[in-house]
Design an enzyme around this catalytic site. Structure first.
Site, PDB file in Angstrom:
ATOM      1  N   ASP A  66       1.083  -1.291  -0.171  1.00 12.31           N
ATOM      2  CA  ASP A  66      -0.101  -0.062   0.050  1.00 12.31           C
ATOM      3  C   ASP A  66       0.929   1.311   0.045  1.00 12.31           C
ATOM      4  O   ASP A  66       2.116   1.230   0.482  1.00 12.31           O
ATOM      5  CB  ASP A  66      -1.080  -0.083   1.256  1.00 12.31           C
ATOM      6  CG  ASP A  66      -0.612  -0.369   2.354  1.00 12.31           C
ATOM      7  OD1 ASP A  66      -1.187  -1.291   3.055  1.00 12.31           O
ATOM      8  OD2 ASP A  66       0.681  -0.195   2.762  1.00 12.31           O
ATOM      9  N   ASP A  68       1.096   5.028   0.959  1.00 12.93           N
ATOM     10  CA  ASP A  68       0.576   6.146   1.694  1.00 12.93           C
ATOM     11  C   ASP A  68       1.257   7.419   1.278  1.00 12.93           C
ATOM     12  O   ASP A  68       2.296   7.590   1.146  1.00 12.93           O
ATOM     13  CB  ASP A  68       0.900   5.701   3.574  1.00 12.93           C
ATOM     14  CG  ASP A  68       0.341   4.655   3.928  1.00 12.93           C
ATOM     15  OD1 ASP A  68      -0.616   4.389   3.520  1.00 12.93           O
ATOM     16  OD2 ASP A  68       0.885   4.061   5.073  1.00 12.93           O
ATOM     17  N   ASP A 145       8.526   5.914  13.652  1.00 11.55           N
ATOM     18  CA  ASP A 145       9.515   5.161  14.252  1.00 11.55           C
ATOM     19  C   ASP A 145      10.750   4.860  13.930  1.00 11.55           C
ATOM     20  O   ASP A 145      11.747   5.322  14.556  1.00 11.55           O
ATOM     21  CB  ASP A 145       8.638   3.705  14.677  1.00 11.55           C
ATOM     22  CG  ASP A 145       8.156   2.962  13.152  1.00 11.55           C
ATOM     23  OD1 ASP A 145       8.623   3.517  12.183  1.00 11.55           O
ATOM     24  OD2 ASP A 145       7.531   2.104  13.217  1.00 11.55           O
TER      25      ASP A 145
HETATM   26  P1  ATP Z   1       4.628  -3.025   6.399  1.00 16.04           P
HETATM   27  O1  ATP Z   1       5.359  -2.815   5.248  1.00 16.04           O
HETATM   28  O2  ATP Z   1       4.364  -3.841   7.086  1.00 16.04           O
HETATM   29  O3  ATP Z   1       3.175  -2.037   6.034  1.00 16.04           O
HETATM   30  P2  ATP Z   1       5.176  -0.067   7.345  1.00 16.04           P
HETATM   31  O4  ATP Z   1       6.285   0.403   7.774  1.00 16.04           O
HETATM   32  O5  ATP Z   1       4.313   0.493   6.268  1.00 16.04           O
HETATM   33  O6  ATP Z   1       5.344  -1.492   6.932  1.00 16.04           O
HETATM   34  P3  ATP Z   1       2.731   0.691   8.567  1.00 16.04           P
HETATM   35  O7  ATP Z   1       2.002  -0.040   9.933  1.00 16.04           O
HETATM   36  O8  ATP Z   1       1.809   0.421   7.488  1.00 16.04           O
HETATM   37  O9  ATP Z   1       4.130   0.087   8.744  1.00 16.04           O
HETATM   38  O10 ATP Z   1       2.830   2.186   9.060  1.00 16.04           O
HETATM   39  C1  ATP Z   1       3.095   3.052   7.873  1.00 16.04           C
HETATM   40  C2  ATP Z   1       4.042   4.204   8.679  1.00 16.04           C
HETATM   41  O11 ATP Z   1       3.641   4.625   9.730  1.00 16.04           O
HETATM   42  C3  ATP Z   1       5.378   3.658   9.074  1.00 16.04           C
HETATM   43  O12 ATP Z   1       6.135   3.340   7.921  1.00 16.04           O
HETATM   44  C4  ATP Z   1       6.073   4.415  10.099  1.00 16.04           C
HETATM   45  O13 ATP Z   1       6.409   5.793   9.397  1.00 16.04           O
HETATM   46  C5  ATP Z   1       4.441   4.907  10.564  1.00 16.04           C
HETATM   47  N1  ATP Z   1       4.311   4.065  11.990  1.00 16.04           N
HETATM   48  C6  ATP Z   1       3.639   3.120  11.903  1.00 16.04           C
HETATM   49  N2  ATP Z   1       3.531   2.437  13.155  1.00 16.04           N
HETATM   50  C7  ATP Z   1       4.182   3.424  14.093  1.00 16.04           C
HETATM   51  C8  ATP Z   1       4.627   3.444  15.500  1.00 16.04           C
HETATM   52  N3  ATP Z   1       4.031   2.601  16.037  1.00 16.04           N
HETATM   53  N4  ATP Z   1       5.336   4.541  15.752  1.00 16.04           N
HETATM   54  C9  ATP Z   1       5.497   5.608  14.909  1.00 16.04           C
HETATM   55  N5  ATP Z   1       5.498   5.335  13.790  1.00 16.04           N
HETATM   56  C10 ATP Z   1       4.760   4.563  12.978  1.00 16.04           C
HETATM   57 MG    MG Z   2       2.501  -0.026   5.269  1.00 13.21          MG
END
Ligand code: ATP
Ligand code: MG
Length: 453
Positions: A66, A68, A145
């Site tokens: 996805d 964002d 994060d």
């Molecule tokens: P994945 O590929 O598994 O989806 P992701 O990094 O995209 O990993 P998401 O949960 O989709 O994870 O979160 C999107 C973004 O939001 C992350 O890349 C990060 O920048 C931010 N984020 C997500 N969770 C947290 C958290 N617990 N604390 C701070 N920032 C977060």
């Molecule tokens: Mg993601």
């Protein structure tokens, strides 16, 4: 270059702009719908960036699931630009731009450092925190994060904007928390699981200062909602890197916090057979994900909690409980304890329990046709095969049922001796064991120790 020392901007460094020719992100790899959103925001005069996991994965040559978007437009302004847009969230509103089955999430830059889960919207007395919600792009970067998750791909000039050193960390394949690790874990303990999960998924090493506080802070996971831990568990184990995730959880002392009963049962199982069985199952799960085959949370949790189930069953049997009753009680007990940590919905906990309870029917070899027609037969059989992979105790059962599966409409194959009902008799080995009382430690992956009558 001097780094920022302002504590509200902990972790932020000077902006680095990586121009298009110095990074590999191509618009060809970005979903056309996400591009549409980015261009329309830009054309309306707003800043528009691809952000988070998508930028990270594109830099690593992967295919994000996805996309964002982050912007300085407010949610209302975003809604004004798209007919197919709905706003979600209360304190921090997000815009979802909907294109059939694809949703592009558009978030306004924000300053606060919560977890985005919505759990912290309400504070004491139910007061809704509204202050200091929106922020600058730099504040938005440092509330994320890991440095690798805080990069911004600008549609304006196709550059990558880096406020936290994430670009270099991605090149070095290092996962590093932004700011002070202990403070960031206390703010949101799920970040400990995310560290292990992303390291497993990306094949990154966790930077030592980021890894170091985890074992001590692991008990903070008890404060996290069980719904969130369920979501996180699925991401840990059903995304194609379950083995690496499990080993990472063990290595960083998180397993006792996430799956306490499993951790305890594995510790008590000196032969290591239960752990081998879990790892064999997770390897299988990873192979299924890689082959695009379906994987079910019910089966996954049956596997993850099998050590706990075996241990509970053994304890109940040692108290003299009748086997069938002990099996039901053990399944219930393990499920109830699991729910204290992980909110496994009933539509998954019921199949999980069924998979456990059906195991004893394989050695009975009775009412074969009826068992074959059981909706959970296949899952239970696959589970039996896994148990066999970890200990050869079940070789005969597996061979028998494999033969039955090859010719499901034929009578049960010889050479098994038939009992007085004309049904194949269970192997004698099991009967002998039943008289021997409970084993001293959790049985080999082969448990339950004795089977239902
Ligand atoms: P994945 O590929 O598994 O989806 P992701 O990094 O995209 O990993 P998401 O949960 O989709 O994870 O979160 C999107 C973004 O939001 C992350 O890349 C990060 O920048 C931010 N984020 C997500 N969770 C947290 C958290 N617990 N604390 C701070 N920032 C977060
Ligand atoms: Mg993601």
């Amino acid at each position: 270059m001097p780094t920022q020392t302002d504590p509200t901007r902990a972790g932020a460094r000077d902006l680095q702009v990586i121009p298009r020719e110095a990074h590999p992100i191509s618009r060809r790899d970005i979903s056309p719908n996400a591009l549409r959103v980015l261009y329309r925001l830009r054309d309306a005069g707003f800043g528009a960036y691809l952000v988070g996991g998508a930028v990270r994965d594109l830099l690593l040559g992967g295919h994000p699931k996805d996309f964002d978007v982050a912007t300085d437009a407010t949610p209302e302004q975003v809604r004004g630009l798209f007919r197919n847009c709905r706003l979600i969230g209360r304190r921090f509103r997000l815009a979802h731009v909907v294109f059939g089955r694809e949703i592009v999430e558009v978030a306004t830059f924000r300053a606060s450092s919560d977890d985005g889960s919505g759990e912290r919207e309400m504070h004491e007395g139910g007061r809704l925190l509204r202050d200091n919600v929106y922020g600058t792009i730099e504040e938005d970067a440092v509330r994320r994060d890991f440095t690798a998750n805080a990069l911004y791909y600008a549609i304006e000039d196709f550059s990558v904007r880096d406020y936290v050193g994430g670009f270099a960390d991605i090149q070095a394949r290092v996962l590093r928390l932004i700011g002070d690790p202990e403070r960031r874990y206390r703010e949101d303990p799920v970040r400990m699981l995310r560290a292990v999960r992303l390291a497993a998924k990306l094949g990154f090493t966790i930077d030592p200062p980021t890894a170091e506080p985890i074992p001590q802070l692991a008990p903070l996971l008890r404060e996290v909602s069980s719904a969130r831990l369920f979501d996180e568990s699925l991401k840990l184990f059903l995304s194609g890197h379950a083995v690496a995730s499990f080993e990472g959880l063990e290595r960083h002392g998180l397993l006792p916090a996430l799956l306490p009963e499993t951790a305890a049962a594995m510790r008590a199982n000196r032969s290591g057979a239960l752990r081998r069985m879990v790892l064999a199952g997770l390897r299988d799960t990873d192979a299924r994900v890689a082959a695009d085959e379906p994987v079910s949370p019910g089966f996954l949790f049956a596997l993850l909690l099998w050590p706990a189930y075996c241990r509970a069953l053994m304890q109940l049997q040692a108290q003299g409980m009748h086997t069938a009753e002990a099996q039901r009680r053990a399944a219930d007990r393990v499920t109830v304890h699991l729910l204290e940590t992980i909110a496994l919905p009933r539509r998954f906990s019921l199949p999980m329990q069924e998979i456990w309870l059906l195991q004893s029917r394989f050695s009975q070899r009775k009412r074969v046709g009826r068992f074959l027609a059981h909706p959970r037969f296949r899952a239970a059989y696959d589970f039996l095969v896994l148990r066999q992979a970890a200990s050869d105790e079940h070789a005969e059962d597996v061979a028998f049922w494999a033969e039955v599966l090859k010719h499901p409409h034929e009578p049960v194959p010889p050479p098994l001796p038939l009992d007085e009902d004309g049904e194949p008799a269970p192997p004698r080995r099991r009967r002998r064991r039943r008289r021997g009382g409970a084993p001293a430690e959790a049985p080999a992956a082969g448990a339950p120790a004795a089977d239902a009558e």
